[in-house]
Design an enzyme around this catalytic site. Structure first.
Site, PDB file in Angstrom:
ATOM      1  N   CYS A  55      62.287  29.731  10.383  1.00 11.04           N
ATOM      2  CA  CYS A  55      62.158  30.912   9.526  1.00 11.04           C
ATOM      3  C   CYS A  55      63.131  30.857   8.342  1.00 11.04           C
ATOM      4  CB  CYS A  55      62.396  32.173  10.358  1.00 11.04           C
ATOM      5  SG  CYS A  55      62.740  33.653   9.395  1.00 11.04           S
ATOM      6  N   GLY A  56      62.610  30.948   7.113  1.00  6.23           N
ATOM      7  CA  GLY A  56      63.446  30.895   5.920  1.00  6.23           C
ATOM      8  C   GLY A  56      64.440  32.038   5.835  1.00  6.23           C
ATOM      9  N   HIS A  57      64.004  33.251   6.200  1.00  5.81           N
ATOM     10  CA  HIS A  57      64.908  34.406   6.161  1.00  5.81           C
ATOM     11  C   HIS A  57      66.043  34.229   7.180  1.00  5.81           C
ATOM     12  CE1 HIS A  57      62.471  36.614   3.366  1.00  5.81           C
ATOM     13  NE2 HIS A  57      61.407  36.529   4.133  1.00  5.81           N
ATOM     14  N   CYS A  58      65.721  33.641   8.329  1.00  8.06           N
ATOM     15  CA  CYS A  58      66.742  33.394   9.356  1.00  8.06           C
ATOM     16  C   CYS A  58      67.770  32.379   8.846  1.00  8.06           C
ATOM     17  CB  CYS A  58      66.103  32.877  10.645  1.00  8.06           C
ATOM     18  SG  CYS A  58      64.843  33.975  11.349  1.00  8.06           S
TER      19      CYS A  58
END
Length: 493
Positions: A55-58
């Site tokens: 996950c990019g946001h993670c």
């Protein structure tokens, strides 16, 4: 009795043996199904991030999360930060209602609440300290105050000789309700002198723009909250991962978006005018710059139907249940041009700007009719026809799966007197009366009444045909809809 004690001791040892050891990764507890309960039992306060490795946001959150854990250790706080790989620990994720990544939950004595703060280290720490401590830090000396102010980009300090006064109570209520920024309170004469504060005074200190703002007027919880919202962000905020949550999650819901290219020198050319114009709308409209050179920001241009050739450009958005968008007649980025555009918006003189494609010459040539914003009402609200509309996105996988079936449906009803099969690219065409939340969305506009009926059945030729011919749900094809669900129509900016 001796036998019973032995059994109890053995049971205790077995329980411990089944509890996995809790390890740390850069100061963050690593939790699994085997040690999750133990971590909550051993620590009164735990913030848990449920994440996915891809996950990019993670990935963007990870370094800030580590910094926040370190800051809490420096402060001697008992609050722990933890993480769970939700792709591995699927039972834990399901148990705690994880539907997206990252999901953060705060556990107090084992009881969870949703995390509601920002995603920068300071935001995380501020939120946690507010949830676990007094709403405002007591400042006893000038040194305390200086350290408090220097430690944070934005702080709010209340100066009250009597901390049980009505004004002080309203100030503390606002402090309790504001998670993003730390509050302090003092009744010490030395601090009043140092900061030239009056009794029942409130000062917001910040390390940008004018440096501080003094609250004026009657002290109320709402008044203090609005004062903080209006002054806690720069006059002109640059959009990035760090500021996104404050921009779109803040109290100010109307934003002037200024699209600029740093490479082209637009920031140097236009920032002075933007700053000057922004002063007149503080607390009403937030001025936001967006650097269109950033690859991640190209989707924002696409969302507004803008091309790179239009930069520098402008839009105003109003964040309500649905986002309303406004476009100026010309892109005048002078102080007077920006002021005029924003004032016209506030005066209600602007019409919403809706995206629309040009109507193709052959829009009705095929069995599935092509709709755009300009011909939608004429075709769909024809009271002599039942009109089925698919609202789709060109990039949507579910829409691509439906396409051949929908073409067959069009072929089936191409010669029908009163049934029309149609589709519209909802990423490039917008309607004032209809807002689309996911792709694909299917709606039937019924003849005679124009009643709108959402289709939520199976996406098969038979099921769609049964729906159009008015068969009951029990009579329709009972094949289940794709359990993966539809694609959200628009992500947050």
């Amino acid at each position: 009795m001796k036998t019973l004690s032995t059994v109890l001791l053995l049971a205790s040892c077995l329980a411990l043996s089944f509890s996995e050891e809790i390890t740390k990764d850069e100061g963050v507890l690593v939790l699994t199904k085997g040690n999750f309960k133990t971590a909550l039992e051993e620590n009164e306060f735990v913030l848990v991030e449920f994440y996915a490795p891809w996950c990019g946001h993670c990935k963007a959150l990870a370094p800030e999360y580590v910094k926040a854990a370190a800051k809490l250790v420096e402060k001697g706080s008992a609050i722990k930060l933890a993480k769970v790989d939700a792709t591995e620990e699927t039972e834990l994720a399901e148990e705690h209602g994880v539907r997206g990544y990252p999901t953060l939950k705060f556990f107090r004595s084992g009881k969870p609440i949703d995390y509601g703060g920002g995603r920068q280290a300071d935001d995380i720490v501020n939120w946690l300290l507010k949830k676990t401590g007094p709403p405002a830090k007591a400042l006893a000396t000038v040194e305390d105050a200086k350290s408090f102010i220097d430690e944070h980009p934005v702080v709010v300090v209340g100066f009250f000789k009597d901390q049980s006064s009505p004004g002080a109570k309203q100030f503390l209520a606002a402090a309790s309700a504001t998670d993003d920024y730390p509050f302090g309170i003092t009744s010490e004469d030395a601090l009043f002198s140092e900061y030239e504060a009056k009794d029942e005074g409130i000062i917001l200190f910040k390390n940008f723009d004018e440096g501080k703002n003094v609250y004026e007027g009657e002290i109320t919880e709402d008044g203090v909250t609005q004062f903080v919202a209006a002054n806690s962000l720069p006059l002109v905020v640059d959009f990035n991962h760090e500021t996104a949550s404050k921009i779109f999650g803040g109290e100010i819901k109307s934003h002037l978006l200024i699209f600029l290219s740093k490479e082209a020198g637009h920031y140097d050319t236009h920032m002075e005018a933007a700053m000057a114009a922004a002063k007149g709308f503080k607390g009403q409209v937030l001025f936001v710059t967006i650097n269109t050179d950033e690859e991640d920001h190209s989707r924002i241009l696409e969302f507004f139907g803008m091309k790179k050739e239009e930069v520098p450009g402008l839009r105003i958005i109003k964040l309500e249940e649905d986002m309303a968008k406004y476009k100026p007649d010309t892109y005048d980025l002078s102080e007077s041009g920006l002021t005029s555009f924003v004032q016209s918006f506030l005066d209600g003189k602007l019409k919403q700007h809706l995206l629309s494609q040009d109507l193709p010459d052959d829009w009705d040539k095929e069995p599935v009719k092509v709709l755009v914003s300009s011909n939608f009402d004429e075709v769909v609200f024809d009271k002599s026809k039942d009109v089925l509309v698919e609202f789709y996105a060109p990039w949507c996988g579910h829409c691509k799966q439906l396409a051949p079936i929908y073409d067959q449906l069009g072929e089936k009803y191409k010669d029908h007197d009163s049934i029309v099969i149609s589709k519209m690219d909802a990423t490039a065409n917008e309607l004032e009366h209809t807002k689309i939340q996911s792709f694909p969305t299917l709606k039937l506009y019924k003849k005679e009444t124009n009643e709108v009926v959402d289709y939520n059945g199976a996406r098969t030729l038979d099921a769609l045909g049964d729906f159009l011919e008015g068969k009951s749900a029990d009579e329709q094809d009972d094949e289940e809809v794709d359990e993966e669900g539809d694609v959200p129509a628009k992500d947050e900016l």
